[in-house]
Design a protein around this motif. Sequence first.
Motif, PDB file in Angstrom:
ATOM      1  N   SER A 178      -5.198  10.292 -13.441  1.00 40.85           N
ATOM      2  CA  SER A 178      -5.584   9.089 -12.695  1.00 40.85           C
ATOM      3  C   SER A 178      -5.851   7.934 -13.653  1.00 40.85           C
ATOM      4  CB  SER A 178      -6.832   9.351 -11.859  1.00 40.85           C
ATOM      5  OG  SER A 178      -6.573  10.311 -10.882  1.00 40.85           O
ATOM      6  N   GLU A 181       0.293  12.487  -9.400  1.00 40.58           N
ATOM      7  CA  GLU A 181      -0.418  13.759  -9.184  1.00 40.58           C
ATOM      8  C   GLU A 181       0.544  14.937  -9.270  1.00 40.58           C
ATOM      9  OE1 GLU A 181      -3.787  14.474  -8.494  1.00 40.58           O
ATOM     10  OE2 GLU A 181      -4.078  12.410  -9.193  1.00 40.58           O
ATOM     11  N   GLU A 193       0.814  -1.225   0.000  1.00 36.18           N
ATOM     12  CA  GLU A 193       0.000   0.000   0.000  1.00 36.18           C
ATOM     13  C   GLU A 193       0.845   1.271   0.000  1.00 36.18           C
ATOM     14  OE1 GLU A 193      -1.066   0.593   4.711  1.00 36.18           O
ATOM     15  OE2 GLU A 193      -2.171  -0.933   3.580  1.00 36.18           O
ATOM     16  N   LEU A 194       2.015   1.242   0.600  1.00 40.05           N
ATOM     17  CA  LEU A 194       2.890   2.414   0.575  1.00 40.05           C
ATOM     18  C   LEU A 194       3.438   2.674  -0.828  1.00 40.05           C
ATOM     19  CD1 LEU A 194       4.874   1.967   3.922  1.00 40.05           C
ATOM     20  CD2 LEU A 194       3.044   3.614   3.440  1.00 40.05           C
ATOM     21  N   GLU A 195       3.713   1.598  -1.554  1.00 40.28           N
ATOM     22  CA  GLU A 195       4.163   1.742  -2.935  1.00 40.28           C
ATOM     23  C   GLU A 195       3.058   2.351  -3.789  1.00 40.28           C
ATOM     24  OE1 GLU A 195       7.180  -2.108  -3.234  1.00 40.28           O
ATOM     25  OE2 GLU A 195       5.036  -2.395  -3.561  1.00 40.28           O
ATOM     26  N   ASP A 196       1.864   1.813  -3.633  1.00 40.14           N
ATOM     27  CA  ASP A 196       0.713   2.300  -4.386  1.00 40.14           C
ATOM     28  C   ASP A 196       0.483   3.780  -4.114  1.00 40.14           C
ATOM     29  OD1 ASP A 196      -2.583   2.280  -4.820  1.00 40.14           O
ATOM     30  OD2 ASP A 196      -1.458   0.892  -6.094  1.00 40.14           O
ATOM     31  N   ASN A 197       0.546   4.158  -2.847  1.00 31.88           N
ATOM     32  CA  ASN A 197       0.342   5.550  -2.457  1.00 31.88           C
ATOM     33  C   ASN A 197       1.413   6.461  -3.025  1.00 31.88           C
ATOM     34  OD1 ASN A 197       0.974   7.847  -0.248  1.00 31.88           O
ATOM     35  ND2 ASN A 197      -1.227   7.452  -0.417  1.00 31.88           N
ATOM     36  N   MET A 198       2.657   6.003  -3.025  1.00 36.86           N
ATOM     37  CA  MET A 198       3.731   6.842  -3.551  1.00 36.86           C
ATOM     38  C   MET A 198       3.567   7.072  -5.057  1.00 36.86           C
ATOM     39  SD  MET A 198       7.856   6.415  -3.472  1.00 36.86           S
ATOM     40  CE  MET A 198       8.812   7.437  -4.598  1.00 36.86           C
ATOM     41  N   TRP A 207       0.803   7.038  -6.736  1.00 37.57           N
ATOM     42  CA  TRP A 207      -0.328   7.948  -6.869  1.00 37.57           C
ATOM     43  C   TRP A 207       0.117   9.390  -6.625  1.00 37.57           C
ATOM     44  CZ3 TRP A 207      -2.482  10.765  -2.716  1.00 37.57           C
ATOM     45  CH2 TRP A 207      -3.608  11.520  -3.060  1.00 37.57           C
ATOM     46  N   ARG A 208       0.869   9.628  -5.548  1.00 36.86           N
ATOM     47  CA  ARG A 208       1.315  10.986  -5.219  1.00 36.86           C
ATOM     48  C   ARG A 208       2.236  11.551  -6.302  1.00 36.86           C
ATOM     49  NH1 ARG A 208       3.943  11.396   0.326  1.00 36.86           N
ATOM     50  NH2 ARG A 208       4.707   9.354  -0.208  1.00 36.86           N
TER      51      ARG A 208
END
Length: 143
Positions: free
Chosen positions: A130, A124, A113-118, A120-121
């Motif tokens: 997206s 952006e 989940e941290l990879e996915d979030n990074m 995404w950030r």
Amino acid sequence: MFDALRSIFQRPDATVLSMEPKLAVAALLVHLAAIDGQISDAEREALEGTLMDYYGLNETEVSKLIAEATKRDQESVDFYRFTSALSSLDEGEKVEIIRMMWQVVFADKRNHELEDNMVWRIAELIGVSSRDRTVLRNQMARA
């Protein structure tokens, strides 16, 4: 004395201004590979391979780039200095950066989940939609 201190703080940060996109991309990939607490052999190979392929580097060059990127990543407190170096790239290059990020994420067949979030950030921050991010994610997950 106050003038000397003021002049230090008024100088622009030369490392931000002079960072080339290749180093910025490498630093983001290094951070991404380590964000879940460990860099697997598969992630390290994907990191090296994506940089070698995209930038046409040999093993020595990619090792030097990763060493410098690791240093810059450790010195950084956020992604701004890296993403600001990428703002002038065209849309296709930005999309390619996100593709490379997903390639590193899925190298070990897991998506933390941290990879996915990074990813995404970063998408952006550099202006990748997206939709493009999600399409690339699905492509790399299936690969």
